[in-house]
Design a protein around this motif. Structure first.
Motif, mmCIF file in Angstrom:
data_model
loop_
_atom_site.group_PDB
_atom_site.id
_atom_site.type_symbol
_atom_site.label_atom_id
_atom_site.label_comp_id
_atom_site.label_asym_id
_atom_site.label_seq_id
_atom_site.Cartn_x
_atom_site.Cartn_y
_atom_site.Cartn_z
ATOM 1 N N UNK A 34 1.004 -1.434 0.170
ATOM 2 C CA UNK A 34 -0.005 0.108 0.089
ATOM 3 C C UNK A 34 0.777 1.293 -0.075
ATOM 4 N N UNK A 36 0.898 5.606 0.767
ATOM 5 C CA UNK A 36 -0.129 6.552 1.384
ATOM 6 C C UNK A 36 0.756 7.996 1.078
ATOM 7 N N UNK A 42 -2.860 12.336 9.662
ATOM 8 C CA UNK A 42 -3.211 10.809 9.437
ATOM 9 C C UNK A 42 -2.664 10.510 7.905
ATOM 10 N N UNK A 45 -4.649 7.155 1.878
ATOM 11 C CA UNK A 45 -4.731 6.219 1.035
ATOM 12 C C UNK A 45 -4.377 6.562 -0.387
ATOM 13 N N UNK A 48 -3.412 0.417 -3.621
ATOM 14 C CA UNK A 48 -2.987 -0.997 -2.972
ATOM 15 C C UNK A 48 -2.771 -1.890 -4.219
ATOM 16 N N UNK A 95 -1.739 -12.504 7.680
ATOM 17 C CA UNK A 95 -2.334 -12.486 9.055
ATOM 18 C C UNK A 95 -2.782 -11.354 9.441
ATOM 19 N N UNK A 98 0.151 -5.059 9.157
ATOM 20 C CA UNK A 98 0.648 -4.045 8.370
ATOM 21 C C UNK A 98 1.776 -3.021 8.833
ATOM 22 N N UNK A 99 3.144 -3.405 8.172
ATOM 23 C CA UNK A 99 4.026 -2.603 8.529
ATOM 24 C C UNK A 99 4.415 -1.524 7.705
ATOM 25 N N UNK A 100 4.965 -0.390 7.921
ATOM 26 C CA UNK A 100 5.348 0.842 7.080
ATOM 27 C C UNK A 100 6.930 1.081 7.000
ATOM 28 N N UNK A 101 7.199 1.658 5.848
ATOM 29 C CA UNK A 101 8.699 2.032 5.874
ATOM 30 C C UNK A 101 8.802 3.438 6.460
ATOM 31 N N UNK B 31 -10.136 -5.771 12.259
ATOM 32 C CA UNK B 31 -8.925 -5.769 12.523
ATOM 33 C C UNK B 31 -8.584 -4.233 13.405
ATOM 34 N N UNK B 33 -5.334 -1.796 15.022
ATOM 35 C CA UNK B 33 -3.710 -1.341 15.043
ATOM 36 C C UNK B 33 -3.252 -0.154 15.978
ATOM 37 N N UNK B 35 0.112 2.284 16.201
ATOM 38 C CA UNK B 35 1.401 2.673 15.878
ATOM 39 C C UNK B 35 1.982 4.006 16.561
ATOM 40 N N UNK B 43 5.515 4.894 10.296
ATOM 41 C CA UNK B 43 4.534 4.699 11.488
ATOM 42 C C UNK B 43 5.257 3.219 11.757
ATOM 43 N N UNK B 45 4.600 -0.174 13.986
ATOM 44 C CA UNK B 45 3.502 -0.879 14.639
ATOM 45 C C UNK B 45 3.933 -1.303 16.111
ATOM 46 N N UNK B 48 -1.495 -5.033 17.335
ATOM 47 C CA UNK B 48 -2.556 -5.186 16.760
ATOM 48 C C UNK B 48 -3.408 -6.300 17.102
ATOM 49 N N UNK B 50 -6.618 -9.068 15.483
ATOM 50 C CA UNK B 50 -7.121 -9.392 14.506
ATOM 51 C C UNK B 50 -8.657 -9.865 14.734
ATOM 52 N N UNK B 90 -0.924 6.687 16.441
ATOM 53 C CA UNK B 90 -2.095 6.502 15.553
ATOM 54 C C UNK B 90 -2.716 5.081 15.857
ATOM 55 N N UNK B 94 -9.377 -1.941 10.286
ATOM 56 C CA UNK B 94 -9.686 -2.265 8.841
ATOM 57 C C UNK B 94 -10.779 -3.337 8.849
ATOM 58 N N UNK B 98 -9.329 -1.944 1.095
ATOM 59 C CA UNK B 98 -8.054 -2.002 0.871
ATOM 60 C C UNK B 98 -7.105 -1.697 2.017
ATOM 61 N N UNK B 99 -7.763 -0.342 2.574
ATOM 62 C CA UNK B 99 -6.648 0.212 3.521
ATOM 63 C C UNK B 99 -7.417 0.377 4.850
ATOM 64 N N UNK B 100 -6.494 0.485 5.798
ATOM 65 C CA UNK B 100 -7.221 0.957 7.237
ATOM 66 C C UNK B 100 -7.771 2.292 7.268
ATOM 67 N N UNK B 102 -7.556 5.429 9.563
ATOM 68 C CA UNK B 102 -6.875 5.801 10.505
ATOM 69 C C UNK B 102 -7.740 7.054 11.298
ATOM 70 N N UNK B 103 -7.165 6.958 12.874
ATOM 71 C CA UNK B 103 -7.893 7.897 13.771
ATOM 72 C C UNK B 103 -6.859 9.214 13.618
ATOM 73 N N UNK B 104 -7.346 10.164 14.286
ATOM 74 C CA UNK B 104 -6.533 11.450 14.165
ATOM 75 C C UNK B 104 -5.189 11.599 14.801
#
Lengths: 110, 111
Positions: A34, A36, A42, A45, A48, A95, A98-101, B31, B33, B35, B43, B45, B48, B50, B90, B94, B98-100, B102-104
């Protein structure tokens, strides 16, 4: 250990330039990649990607995934000052993880 | 729909104090999360979930605990705050999209 690495970490261009942002990933049971855009709040998106070689496009932004080489690129053509932001990519696995760069900070000068 | 809400929006703690951050979603998402984001970084993690009653460790879980007793809420606890936990937190949820969402964000400062 899962990881997502972006390059470059920062970039300064002038309006009208084209930029390419890179994202490599190592994600167990990979499901999707994904992208962003983040502007002091925040993340928003963008795309994807789940299949190799299929370009996703939205206006001046486009992105593609290579699942063999485990990377993705985000292209921005004819950049504008409003494109200035941090661009993040994230790897999502089956699973639910979701991890970010680290992000690429793009600055577009007039 | 309120989407994803986070409480509080800002907080200042002294080293050693404890607090709980609340994330709530009204979209019936499975789901959720947590962060943290530090200056110049993406961000990371923390934990999280499920589904209701489940939690899993993320990349930086040390110093944090979480609970998901109700499907709509995901709580992040700091038992003994440290200056290294100063960050913007954050929450995201989800569903089958496609995408979660996010909160503010919650800006936490530990002095």
């Amino acid at each position: 250990e899962d990881k997502v690495v972006q390059s470059p970490l920062s970039l300064v261009v002038h309006e009208g330039d084209t930029v390419t942002l890179n994202c490599s990933y190592e994600v167990t049971n990979f499901r999707s990649l994904l992208w962003y855009k983040q502007e002091k709040k925040a993340p928003t998106f963008l795309f994807m990607l789940t299949s190799s070689g299929i370009e996703k496009k939205s206006g001046r932004l486009s992105s593609i995934l290579d699942k063999k080489e485990l990377f993705s690129i985000l292209n921005i053509t004819a950049t504008q000052t409003g494109d200035s932001a941090v661009y993040l990519c994230a790897g999502y696995n089956q699973g639910g993880k979701l991890i970010f760069g680290q992000g690429t900070e793009l600055s577009v000068k007039p | 729909n309120a989407g994803v809400t986070q409480t509080p929006k800002f907080r200042v703690l002294k080293t050693g104090q404890s607090m709980t951050l609340l994330c709530a979603q009204d979209m019936n998402h499975e789901y959720m999360y947590w962060y943290r984001q530090d200056p110049g970084m993406g961000l990371r993690l923390i934990h999280y979930s499920v589904g209701e009653g489940t939690t899993a460790k993320g990349e930086v879980p040390d110093g944090y605990n979480v609970s998901r007793l109700k499907k709509q809420n995901f709580l992040l606890g700091l038992e003994s705050a440290a200056p290294s936990q100063t960050s913007v937190y954050f929450c995201a949820s989800k569903g089958d999209v496609p995408s979660p969402y996010f909160g503010p964000g919650t800006r936490l400062t530990v002095t």
